[in-house]
Write an enzyme that holds these catalytic residues in place. Structure first.
Site, PDB file in Angstrom:
ATOM      1  N   LYS A 205     -15.970  -1.626 -12.323  1.00  0.00           N
ATOM      2  CA  LYS A 205     -17.320  -1.239 -12.738  1.00  0.00           C
ATOM      3  C   LYS A 205     -18.178  -2.480 -12.946  1.00  0.00           C
ATOM      4  O   LYS A 205     -19.295  -2.568 -12.461  1.00  0.00           O
ATOM      5  CB  LYS A 205     -17.239  -0.400 -14.015  1.00  0.00           C
ATOM      6  CG  LYS A 205     -18.568   0.063 -14.525  1.00  0.00           C
ATOM      7  CD  LYS A 205     -18.433   0.979 -15.734  1.00  0.00           C
ATOM      8  CE  LYS A 205     -19.800   1.232 -16.351  1.00  0.00           C
ATOM      9  NZ  LYS A 205     -19.735   2.067 -17.543  1.00  0.00           N
ATOM     10  N   GLU A 211      -8.521  -9.744 -14.514  1.00  0.00           N
ATOM     11  CA  GLU A 211      -7.329  -9.314 -13.775  1.00  0.00           C
ATOM     12  C   GLU A 211      -7.697  -8.956 -12.341  1.00  0.00           C
ATOM     13  O   GLU A 211      -7.064  -9.409 -11.370  1.00  0.00           O
ATOM     14  CB  GLU A 211      -6.692  -8.087 -14.453  1.00  0.00           C
ATOM     15  CG  GLU A 211      -6.095  -8.350 -15.815  1.00  0.00           C
ATOM     16  CD  GLU A 211      -7.094  -8.231 -16.967  1.00  0.00           C
ATOM     17  OE1 GLU A 211      -8.314  -8.422 -16.733  1.00  0.00           O
ATOM     18  OE2 GLU A 211      -6.664  -7.987 -18.105  1.00  0.00           O
ATOM     19  N   GLY A 266     -15.892   3.872 -17.536  1.00  0.00           N
ATOM     20  CA  GLY A 266     -14.783   3.520 -16.646  1.00  0.00           C
ATOM     21  C   GLY A 266     -13.669   4.562 -16.656  1.00  0.00           C
ATOM     22  O   GLY A 266     -13.162   4.976 -15.619  1.00  0.00           O
ATOM     23  N   ARG A 267     -13.308   5.036 -17.860  1.00  0.00           N
ATOM     24  CA  ARG A 267     -12.183   5.986 -17.949  1.00  0.00           C
ATOM     25  C   ARG A 267     -12.584   7.397 -17.559  1.00  0.00           C
ATOM     26  O   ARG A 267     -11.756   8.305 -17.582  1.00  0.00           O
ATOM     27  CB  ARG A 267     -11.583   5.931 -19.360  1.00  0.00           C
ATOM     28  CG  ARG A 267     -12.567   6.143 -20.474  1.00  0.00           C
ATOM     29  CD  ARG A 267     -11.973   5.732 -21.823  1.00  0.00           C
ATOM     30  NE  ARG A 267     -12.942   5.784 -22.905  1.00  0.00           N
ATOM     31  CZ  ARG A 267     -13.791   4.798 -23.221  1.00  0.00           C
ATOM     32  NH1 ARG A 267     -13.788   3.692 -22.519  1.00  0.00           N
ATOM     33  NH2 ARG A 267     -14.633   4.922 -24.229  1.00  0.00           N
ATOM     34  N   GLU A 352      -8.894   4.992 -25.821  1.00  0.00           N
ATOM     35  CA  GLU A 352     -10.023   4.066 -25.687  1.00  0.00           C
ATOM     36  C   GLU A 352     -11.318   4.746 -26.150  1.00  0.00           C
ATOM     37  O   GLU A 352     -12.274   4.093 -26.536  1.00  0.00           O
ATOM     38  CB  GLU A 352     -10.157   3.574 -24.230  1.00  0.00           C
ATOM     39  CG  GLU A 352     -10.919   2.269 -24.109  1.00  0.00           C
ATOM     40  CD  GLU A 352     -10.798   1.624 -22.734  1.00  0.00           C
ATOM     41  OE1 GLU A 352     -10.013   0.678 -22.574  1.00  0.00           O
ATOM     42  OE2 GLU A 352     -11.501   2.065 -21.802  1.00  0.00           O
ATOM     43  N   HIS A 383      15.862  13.624 -22.345  1.00  0.00           N
ATOM     44  CA  HIS A 383      17.063  12.800 -22.389  1.00  0.00           C
ATOM     45  C   HIS A 383      16.754  11.406 -22.940  1.00  0.00           C
ATOM     46  O   HIS A 383      17.527  10.469 -22.718  1.00  0.00           O
ATOM     47  CB  HIS A 383      17.677  12.714 -20.987  1.00  0.00           C
ATOM     48  CG  HIS A 383      18.064  14.074 -20.487  1.00  0.00           C
ATOM     49  ND1 HIS A 383      19.275  14.649 -20.792  1.00  0.00           N
ATOM     50  CD2 HIS A 383      17.375  14.990 -19.771  1.00  0.00           C
ATOM     51  CE1 HIS A 383      19.331  15.858 -20.242  1.00  0.00           C
ATOM     52  NE2 HIS A 383      18.182  16.093 -19.628  1.00  0.00           N
ATOM     53  N   LYS A 511     -10.022 -10.084 -24.994  1.00  0.00           N
ATOM     54  CA  LYS A 511     -10.459 -10.662 -23.710  1.00  0.00           C
ATOM     55  C   LYS A 511     -11.047 -12.048 -23.935  1.00  0.00           C
ATOM     56  O   LYS A 511     -10.745 -12.999 -23.221  1.00  0.00           O
ATOM     57  CB  LYS A 511     -11.553  -9.787 -23.068  1.00  0.00           C
ATOM     58  CG  LYS A 511     -11.065  -8.552 -22.376  1.00  0.00           C
ATOM     59  CD  LYS A 511     -12.249  -7.906 -21.640  1.00  0.00           C
ATOM     60  CE  LYS A 511     -11.958  -6.460 -21.307  1.00  0.00           C
ATOM     61  NZ  LYS A 511     -13.104  -5.742 -20.760  1.00  0.00           N
TER      62      LYS A 511
HETATM   63  O1  F6P Z   1     -10.816  -3.558 -20.905  1.00  0.00           O
HETATM   64  C1  F6P Z   1     -11.093  -2.206 -20.884  1.00  0.00           C
HETATM   65  C2  F6P Z   1     -11.979  -1.842 -19.733  1.00  0.00           C
HETATM   66  O2  F6P Z   1     -13.260  -2.268 -19.963  1.00  0.00           O
HETATM   67  C3  F6P Z   1     -11.922  -0.344 -19.484  1.00  0.00           C
HETATM   68  O3  F6P Z   1     -12.792   0.351 -20.253  1.00  0.00           O
HETATM   69  C4  F6P Z   1     -12.186  -0.287 -18.024  1.00  0.00           C
HETATM   70  O4  F6P Z   1     -11.802   0.930 -17.474  1.00  0.00           O
HETATM   71  C5  F6P Z   1     -11.362  -1.458 -17.529  1.00  0.00           C
HETATM   72  O5  F6P Z   1     -11.516  -2.441 -18.526  1.00  0.00           O
HETATM   73  C6  F6P Z   1     -11.756  -2.008 -16.195  1.00  0.00           C
HETATM   74  O6  F6P Z   1     -13.084  -2.447 -16.176  1.00  0.00           O
HETATM   75  P1  F6P Z   1     -13.826  -2.714 -14.818  1.00  0.00           P
HETATM   76  O7  F6P Z   1     -13.840  -1.430 -14.044  1.00  0.00           O
HETATM   77  O8  F6P Z   1     -15.199  -3.173 -15.191  1.00  0.00           O
HETATM   78  O9  F6P Z   1     -13.054  -3.764 -14.075  1.00  0.00           O
END
Ligand code: F6P
Length: 554
Positions: A205, A211, A266-267, A352, A383, A511
């Site tokens: 987003k 990452e 995002g979620r 979240e 299990h 972060k």
């Molecule tokens: O760190 C949490 C977050 O901001 C989530 O809310 C989001 O889904 C995820 O990181 C990824 O963010 P982006 O889509 O901006 O890479």
């Protein structure tokens, strides 16, 4: 509003104390119609909430709490595009992505529905071209593998949906996911791929998540000298983002940038272009069916009276357990192999959103908000951790999710699976008392002394509540409805408990610290670190420079 001062709230506190002294067996005995009265049949599934520690009086008060806290007002504001994400000043319009708004909404002078349809049209065109072999790599060979680089909401939704729709998967293009910045994941995925036929979807987003961007840069480097960088970016990269200008800066061509908007959390974004991997894996038409299923749940949530409204009832039960009964966790237990990623997906969606302790007025909450969500495939859990569910002093309410139609044609499996699901919710509800245990042991020929010794360990108190969601079948439409059910449940819970469900400030602190720590980890030059962090960095530095391990303690 201090909701704890509401008389409804105080009555619920009293009722929770009283309910702790009651047993589900008793509630069923008192009301023979309980299962029928406490179930809802929707087009896609049966929602049985009868195995919950509530009675009519509790439900009346929970529904009143929803009214006292103006759930209906906030719901209307969400559907009309009001900026209900207060700390970010944004509307919350993921239902618009699936045609789920009751009335047209305009943002920035244009109808939201038009923006959505235009982008879906672009997605459809691209996906169809890909399926027809029209998307090719730098040597002209067709793309056969797409790697989604994304994390959190830019990963879990598409991965969960593709897993859930395994029966609908196409075999001409394979989809892979890399979310972790631990290079082991990317390395493993790349090891099985051919650069000539691989495409990367950089899904973010913000287009700034460390990452994802680290993985994107490594993916670009993977092509090495095989082709000029521009050709690689042009032929082997697409972007999905709400920050299209950053994707362009990265070097991805405008017609390969699919966008969504900051009014989509995002979620809650799998319905947007973030669903590109879904459309690739199962075809655009199936993706559309998924959206239609979610839209049917939007309509139900918007129109059904609160007492017949599945997401509202689920949320009220969750508030009841987490806030009033003080059960801090909730288990998600799918009895459907394809739903194996649903617990992880719902963990982000719910925790979240509602894992917060500040009210919308900026005050510290004086009550528990959302529960800790956990779970795994029910059969595997049986299990592993069900021992805890049955006999630990903690009570963990659970959602059992299964489907009537099997997702395969192997004989003799499905009935065993569903019998287990029903048995577990029954065992959690009824338990087995000392008398029953003793009788069972006596029937097996054990003597009085042995029975006396063994019986306490075999008693199950029961009285552990659960919902059961029984789908007619797991298909794109019912999956859409199921996921939207949880989305609206999460919204309702946040609305009642006065929290902002659509921001996530709690992920920012870590972060920022990671960004500051990284150079210190690399150089060993520490700035203002606590003793523990300093010690860990020191150990990292020593070991990475080859310091020998100490002799084992004798
Ligand atoms: O760190 C949490 C977050 O901001 C989530 O809310 C989001 O889904 C995820 O990181 C990824 O963010 P982006 O889509 O901006 O890479």
């Amino acid at each position: 509003m201090d909701i704890t001062q509401l008389s409804t709230w105080q009555q619920l506190e009293t009722q929770a104390r009283q309910m702790r002294g009651r047993h589900l067996r008793q509630l069923f005995a008192e009301e023979p119609q309980r299962a029928a009265r406490y179930s809802l049949e929707l087009p896609e599934f049966l929602f049985d909430y009868s195995k919950n520690l509530v009675d009519d009086e509790v439900l009346v008060n929970l529904l009143q709490l929803a009214r006292d806290t103006d759930l209906e007002g906030l719901r209307a504001r969400m559907f009309s595009g009001a900026p209900i994400n207060g700390t970010e000043g944004r509307p919350v319009l993921h239902p618009a992505l699936r045609g789920g708004l009751p009335d047209p909404v305009e943002l920035d002078g244009g109808p939201v529905a038009d923006l959505v349809e235009t982008e879906l049209g672009r997605l459809k065109e691209f996906v169809n071209l890909l399926h027809n072999g029209g998307v090719t790599g730098y040597t002209g060979r067709r793309i056969t593998d797409v790697v989604n680089l994304g994390v959190g909401g830019s990963h879990l939704g598409p991965e969960m949906v593709i897993g859930s729709l395994r029966a609908y998967r196409r075999d001409d293009v394979r989809v892979h996911f890399v979310s972790n910045v631990d290079g082991a994941e990317l390395a493993d995925v790349l090891a099985g791929l051919d650069a000539e036929t691989t495409m990367f979807a950089v899904s973010s987003k913000t287009f700034g998540t460390t990452e994802t961007m680290t993985n994107a840069r490594s993916a670009l480097r993977w092509f090495g000298e095989l082709a000029p960088r521009e050709a690689v970016l042009q032929k082997h990269f697409v972007a999905v983002t709400a920050s299209p200008e950053k994707a362009r800066e990265f070097g991805i061509e405008a017609q390969r940038v699919f966008r969504f908007w900051d009014w989509v959390g995002g979620r809650f974004s799998l319905w947007s272009a973030i669903g590109l991997p879904i459309a690739i894996a199962v075809g655009f038409d199936r993706f559309r069916e998924l959206l239609d299923g979610a839209a049917s749940m939007d309509r139900h949530f918007h129109e059904a009276p609160l007492e017949k409204n599945a997401p509202v009832l689920m949320a009220l039960l969750s508030v009841w357990y987490c806030t009033f009964m003080r059960y801090p966790a909730h288990a998600i237990l799918p009895y459907e192999q394809a739903l194996h990623r649903l617990p992880a997906y719902l963990q982000q969606a719910e925790m979240e959103s509602n894992g917060k302790s500040t009210t919308r007025a900026g005050e510290e909450v004086g009550y528990a908000t959302g529960p800790l969500i956990w779970g795994m495939l029910g059969i595997n859990g049986q299990h592993a951790f069900y021992q805890y569910l049955h006999q630990s002093p903690e009570v963990v309410p659970a959602d059992f999710i299964g489907s009537v139609a099997p997702g395969h044609d192997l004989e003799g499996h499905h009935e065993i699976l569903l019998a287990n699901m029903l048995a577990q919710s029954q065992a959690l509800m009824n338990g087995v008392d000392r008398e029953q245990v003793s009788a069972g042991l006596a029937a097996r020929g054990l003597g009085e002394k042995e029975i006396e010794k063994l019986a306490p360990f075999k008693v199950h108190k029961g009285n552990r509540p659960s919902n059961t969601i029984l789908l007619r079948r797991l298909d794109p439409r019912s999956l859409g409805a199921l996921v939207a059910l949880y989305e609206h449940k999460i919204f309702t819970q946040g609305a009642i408990l006065q929290i902002y469900s659509f921001d996530q400030w709690g992920v920012e602190l870590g972060k920022g610290l990671a960004a500051a720590l990284q150079p210190q980890l690399e150089s060993g030059e520490l700035h203002h670190q606590d003793a523990s962090t300093a010690g860990l960095i020191d150990y990292y530095q020593r070991v990475s420079k080859g310091a020998p391990a100490p002799e084992p303690a004798s």
